[in-house]
Motif scaffolding. Structure first.
Motif, PDB file in Angstrom:
ATOM      1  N   ARG A  13       0.813  -1.226   0.000  1.00 57.27           N
ATOM      2  CA  ARG A  13       0.000   0.000   0.000  1.00 57.27           C
ATOM      3  C   ARG A  13       0.843   1.271   0.000  1.00 57.27           C
ATOM      4  NH1 ARG A  13      -4.070  -0.780   4.825  1.00 57.27           N
ATOM      5  NH2 ARG A  13      -4.003   1.450   4.547  1.00 57.27           N
ATOM      6  N   GLU A  14       2.078   1.194   0.480  1.00 59.95           N
ATOM      7  CA  GLU A  14       2.906   2.400   0.534  1.00 59.95           C
ATOM      8  C   GLU A  14       3.621   2.695  -0.787  1.00 59.95           C
ATOM      9  OE1 GLU A  14       5.383  -0.979   2.346  1.00 59.95           O
ATOM     10  OE2 GLU A  14       3.307  -0.318   2.453  1.00 59.95           O
ATOM     11  N   PHE A  15       3.446   1.861  -1.786  1.00 62.79           N
ATOM     12  CA  PHE A  15       4.051   2.061  -3.101  1.00 62.79           C
ATOM     13  C   PHE A  15       3.173   2.957  -3.972  1.00 62.79           C
ATOM     14  CE2 PHE A  15       7.416  -1.255  -4.091  1.00 62.79           C
ATOM     15  CZ  PHE A  15       7.674  -1.562  -2.768  1.00 62.79           C
ATOM     16  N   SER A  16       3.820   3.778  -4.795  1.00 65.19           N
ATOM     17  CA  SER A  16       3.134   4.444  -5.891  1.00 65.19           C
ATOM     18  C   SER A  16       3.139   3.482  -7.070  1.00 65.19           C
ATOM     19  CB  SER A  16       3.855   5.729  -6.293  1.00 65.19           C
ATOM     20  OG  SER A  16       3.768   6.688  -5.279  1.00 65.19           O
ATOM     21  N   ILE A  17       2.198   3.664  -7.972  1.00 65.33           N
ATOM     22  CA  ILE A  17       2.134   2.843  -9.179  1.00 65.33           C
ATOM     23  C   ILE A  17       2.154   3.796 -10.363  1.00 65.33           C
ATOM     24  CG2 ILE A  17       0.766   1.170 -10.494  1.00 65.33           C
ATOM     25  CD1 ILE A  17      -0.613   0.442  -7.787  1.00 65.33           C
ATOM     26  N   VAL A  18       3.045   3.544 -11.318  1.00 62.09           N
ATOM     27  CA  VAL A  18       3.089   4.349 -12.537  1.00 62.09           C
ATOM     28  C   VAL A  18       2.978   3.432 -13.741  1.00 62.09           C
ATOM     29  CG1 VAL A  18       4.473   6.202 -11.513  1.00 62.09           C
ATOM     30  CG2 VAL A  18       5.597   4.349 -12.735  1.00 62.09           C
ATOM     31  N   GLY A  19       2.549   4.005 -14.832  1.00 62.06           N
ATOM     32  CA  GLY A  19       2.447   3.245 -16.070  1.00 62.06           C
ATOM     33  C   GLY A  19       1.938   4.134 -17.181  1.00 62.06           C
ATOM     34  N   PRO A  20       1.772   3.564 -18.355  1.00 61.25           N
ATOM     35  CA  PRO A  20       1.252   4.344 -19.479  1.00 61.25           C
ATOM     36  C   PRO A  20      -0.142   4.875 -19.160  1.00 61.25           C
ATOM     37  CG  PRO A  20       2.110   2.218 -20.211  1.00 61.25           C
ATOM     38  CD  PRO A  20       2.077   2.179 -18.718  1.00 61.25           C
ATOM     39  N   ALA A  21      -0.460   6.028 -19.689  1.00 65.53           N
ATOM     40  CA  ALA A  21      -1.779   6.620 -19.467  1.00 65.53           C
ATOM     41  C   ALA A  21      -2.882   5.677 -19.938  1.00 65.53           C
ATOM     42  CB  ALA A  21      -1.879   7.963 -20.187  1.00 65.53           C
ATOM     43  N   GLU A  22      -2.589   4.876 -20.941  1.00 69.76           N
ATOM     44  CA  GLU A  22      -3.580   3.940 -21.477  1.00 69.76           C
ATOM     45  C   GLU A  22      -3.974   2.865 -20.461  1.00 69.76           C
ATOM     46  OE1 GLU A  22      -1.188   5.797 -24.668  1.00 69.76           O
ATOM     47  OE2 GLU A  22      -0.619   4.607 -22.924  1.00 69.76           O
ATOM     48  N   ALA A  23      -3.162   2.640 -19.449  1.00 72.26           N
ATOM     49  CA  ALA A  23      -3.444   1.623 -18.434  1.00 72.26           C
ATOM     50  C   ALA A  23      -4.283   2.165 -17.279  1.00 72.26           C
ATOM     51  CB  ALA A  23      -2.142   1.055 -17.889  1.00 72.26           C
ATOM     52  N   GLU A  24      -4.548   3.466 -17.271  1.00 68.89           N
ATOM     53  CA  GLU A  24      -5.203   4.098 -16.122  1.00 68.89           C
ATOM     54  C   GLU A  24      -6.550   3.474 -15.790  1.00 68.89           C
ATOM     55  OE1 GLU A  24      -6.293   8.507 -14.393  1.00 68.89           O
ATOM     56  OE2 GLU A  24      -5.689   8.305 -16.489  1.00 68.89           O
ATOM     57  N   LYS A  25      -7.390   3.253 -16.775  1.00 67.71           N
ATOM     58  CA  LYS A  25      -8.725   2.704 -16.506  1.00 67.71           C
ATOM     59  C   LYS A  25      -8.630   1.322 -15.878  1.00 67.71           C
ATOM     60  CE  LYS A  25     -13.152   1.700 -18.568  1.00 67.71           C
ATOM     61  NZ  LYS A  25     -13.682   0.864 -19.589  1.00 67.71           N
ATOM     62  N   ALA A  26      -7.775   0.473 -16.417  1.00 67.86           N
ATOM     63  CA  ALA A  26      -7.629  -0.882 -15.888  1.00 67.86           C
ATOM     64  C   ALA A  26      -7.116  -0.861 -14.448  1.00 67.86           C
ATOM     65  CB  ALA A  26      -6.692  -1.692 -16.776  1.00 67.86           C
ATOM     66  N   VAL A  27      -6.154  -0.008 -14.169  1.00 73.50           N
ATOM     67  CA  VAL A  27      -5.590   0.083 -12.819  1.00 73.50           C
ATOM     68  C   VAL A  27      -6.618   0.677 -11.860  1.00 73.50           C
ATOM     69  CG1 VAL A  27      -3.780   1.145 -11.407  1.00 73.50           C
ATOM     70  CG2 VAL A  27      -3.216   0.183 -13.650  1.00 73.50           C
ATOM     71  N   ALA A  28      -7.348   1.690 -12.294  1.00 76.65           N
ATOM     72  CA  ALA A  28      -8.354   2.336 -11.436  1.00 76.65           C
ATOM     73  C   ALA A  28      -9.439   1.348 -11.011  1.00 76.65           C
ATOM     74  CB  ALA A  28      -8.971   3.532 -12.146  1.00 76.65           C
ATOM     75  N   GLU A  29      -9.765   0.398 -11.862  1.00 77.19           N
ATOM     76  CA  GLU A  29     -10.765  -0.607 -11.501  1.00 77.19           C
ATOM     77  C   GLU A  29     -10.263  -1.535 -10.397  1.00 77.19           C
ATOM     78  OE1 GLU A  29     -11.979  -2.553 -15.096  1.00 77.19           O
ATOM     79  OE2 GLU A  29     -12.917  -0.726 -15.894  1.00 77.19           O
ATOM     80  N   ILE A  30      -8.956  -1.708 -10.317  1.00 80.52           N
ATOM     81  CA  ILE A  30      -8.368  -2.610  -9.324  1.00 80.52           C
ATOM     82  C   ILE A  30      -8.156  -1.895  -7.991  1.00 80.52           C
ATOM     83  CG2 ILE A  30      -6.369  -4.067  -8.801  1.00 80.52           C
ATOM     84  CD1 ILE A  30      -6.094  -4.302 -11.946  1.00 80.52           C
ATOM     85  N   VAL A  31      -7.745  -0.633  -8.041  1.00 81.93           N
ATOM     86  CA  VAL A  31      -7.507   0.154  -6.820  1.00 81.93           C
ATOM     87  C   VAL A  31      -8.306   1.458  -6.902  1.00 81.93           C
ATOM     88  CG1 VAL A  31      -5.280  -0.830  -6.124  1.00 81.93           C
ATOM     89  CG2 VAL A  31      -5.321   0.978  -7.831  1.00 81.93           C
ATOM     90  N   PRO A  32      -9.632   1.366  -6.848  1.00 81.40           N
ATOM     91  CA  PRO A  32     -10.467   2.551  -7.098  1.00 81.40           C
ATOM     92  C   PRO A  32     -10.348   3.642  -6.034  1.00 81.40           C
ATOM     93  CG  PRO A  32     -11.818   0.733  -6.316  1.00 81.40           C
ATOM     94  CD  PRO A  32     -10.436   0.177  -6.553  1.00 81.40           C
ATOM     95  N   ARG A  33      -9.931   3.312  -4.841  1.00 82.11           N
ATOM     96  CA  ARG A  33      -9.890   4.318  -3.769  1.00 82.11           C
ATOM     97  C   ARG A  33      -8.586   5.111  -3.731  1.00 82.11           C
ATOM     98  NH1 ARG A  33     -12.665   0.012  -0.908  1.00 82.11           N
ATOM     99  NH2 ARG A  33     -14.858   0.616  -0.773  1.00 82.11           N
ATOM    100  N   ARG A  34      -7.587   4.660  -4.450  1.00 79.21           N
ATOM    101  CA  ARG A  34      -6.325   5.396  -4.456  1.00 79.21           C
ATOM    102  C   ARG A  34      -6.440   6.612  -5.360  1.00 79.21           C
ATOM    103  NH1 ARG A  34      -0.742   2.174  -4.512  1.00 79.21           N
ATOM    104  NH2 ARG A  34      -1.174   0.549  -3.005  1.00 79.21           N
ATOM    105  N   SER A  35      -5.889   7.731  -4.895  1.00 78.57           N
ATOM    106  CA  SER A  35      -5.908   8.920  -5.745  1.00 78.57           C
ATOM    107  C   SER A  35      -4.872   8.761  -6.857  1.00 78.57           C
ATOM    108  CB  SER A  35      -5.649  10.184  -4.922  1.00 78.57           C
ATOM    109  OG  SER A  35      -4.397  10.112  -4.303  1.00 78.57           O
ATOM    110  N   ARG A  36      -5.174   9.394  -7.972  1.00 83.29           N
ATOM    111  CA  ARG A  36      -4.291   9.273  -9.128  1.00 83.29           C
ATOM    112  C   ARG A  36      -4.404  10.537  -9.978  1.00 83.29           C
ATOM    113  NH1 ARG A  36      -8.863   6.619  -9.869  1.00 83.29           N
ATOM    114  NH2 ARG A  36      -9.988   6.856 -11.817  1.00 83.29           N
ATOM    115  N   GLU A  37      -3.420  10.707 -10.823  1.00 85.00           N
ATOM    116  CA  GLU A  37      -3.447  11.804 -11.782  1.00 85.00           C
ATOM    117  C   GLU A  37      -2.514  11.469 -12.925  1.00 85.00           C
ATOM    118  OE1 GLU A  37      -1.757  15.666 -10.648  1.00 85.00           O
ATOM    119  OE2 GLU A  37      -0.754  14.667  -8.982  1.00 85.00           O
ATOM    120  N   ARG A  38      -2.601  12.281 -13.949  1.00 85.30           N
ATOM    121  CA  ARG A  38      -1.729  12.118 -15.113  1.00 85.30           C
ATOM    122  C   ARG A  38      -0.450  12.921 -14.902  1.00 85.30           C
ATOM    123  NH1 ARG A  38      -4.347  10.475 -20.443  1.00 85.30           N
ATOM    124  NH2 ARG A  38      -5.839   8.964 -19.656  1.00 85.30           N
ATOM    125  N   ALA A  39       0.576  12.464 -15.551  1.00 87.25           N
ATOM    126  CA  ALA A  39       1.839  13.188 -15.582  1.00 87.25           C
ATOM    127  C   ALA A  39       2.256  13.312 -17.040  1.00 87.25           C
ATOM    128  CB  ALA A  39       2.918  12.450 -14.792  1.00 87.25           C
TER     129      ALA A  39
END
Length: 192
Positions: A24-50
């Motif tokens: 839980r203490e890790f940040s997760i980064v990846g291609p912007a195209e992966a955002e939807k898939a990742v958000a479905e797995i960890v919906p409560r974590r805040s996220r933004e684009r870079a």
């Protein structure tokens, strides 16, 4: 920073198993195209684009050097005790693997630039300026100093700026960096 990187998201079941193992203490980064898939797995974590920027190698030499910035000497690192604790810790870690450029104000280092990571051909710009010294051109001076250092080694500068840090993106563009890609950044769980 503790970091997990998404490189494939075409298999949602595999991605879900992998992300559920990320502490839980890790940040997760990846291609912007992966955002939807990742958000479905960890919906409560805040996220933004870079936005990922790159400085064309020829532009590095066009940046004028500043007389207020230079690389810190090894014996100067122990004189950074007056810095905020988090920045002091970052710089003590960074000096183990990167030169640190500093821009000076009132004969004291006030803005710092180092490489967050480095490959055979690229390096990542990390910049921090003490709060009372922002908007004076010191970040420009420190960044330019380190850009010249790495340009001599034949390395191209890259700069990542989350959308909420408008000043970082503005400085990258001012220095001649051009946007080349977008990433998603998922922050550590709120408890961390």
């Amino acid at each position: 920073m503790l970091l997990a990187v998404v490189v494939r998201w075409d298999r949602p079941d595999v991605l879900a198993r992998a992300i559920r193992r990320v502490p839980r203490e890790f940040s997760i980064v990846g291609p912007a195209e992966a955002e939807k898939a990742v958000a479905e797995i960890v919906p409560r974590r805040s996220r933004e684009r870079a936005v990922l920027y790159q400085l064309p190698p020829a532009r590095a030499w066009r940046l004028p050097p500043s007389p207020v910035a230079r690389l810190l000497r090894n014996d100067e690192y122990r004189h950074l005790d007056n810095l905020p604790p988090i920045l002091r810790g970052e710089l003590r870690d960074a000096c183990q693997y990167s030169p640190i450029a500093a821009a000076f104000a009132d004969e004291h280092p006030a803005s710092f630039c180092y490489s967050g990571w480095e490959t055979e051909t690229h390096w990542d710009v990390s910049i921090d300026t003490l709060e009372g010294y922002r908007r004076r051109g010191l970040a420009t001076a420190a960044s330019t100093c380190l850009i010249h250092h790495f340009a001599h080694a034949g390395k191209t500068a890259v700069w990542g700026a989350v959308e909420s840090n408008e000043e970082s993106g503005a400085l990258a563009r001012k220095l001649g960096f051009t946007p080349i890609d977008q990433l998603m950044v998922v922050y550590p769980d709120d408890g961390h």
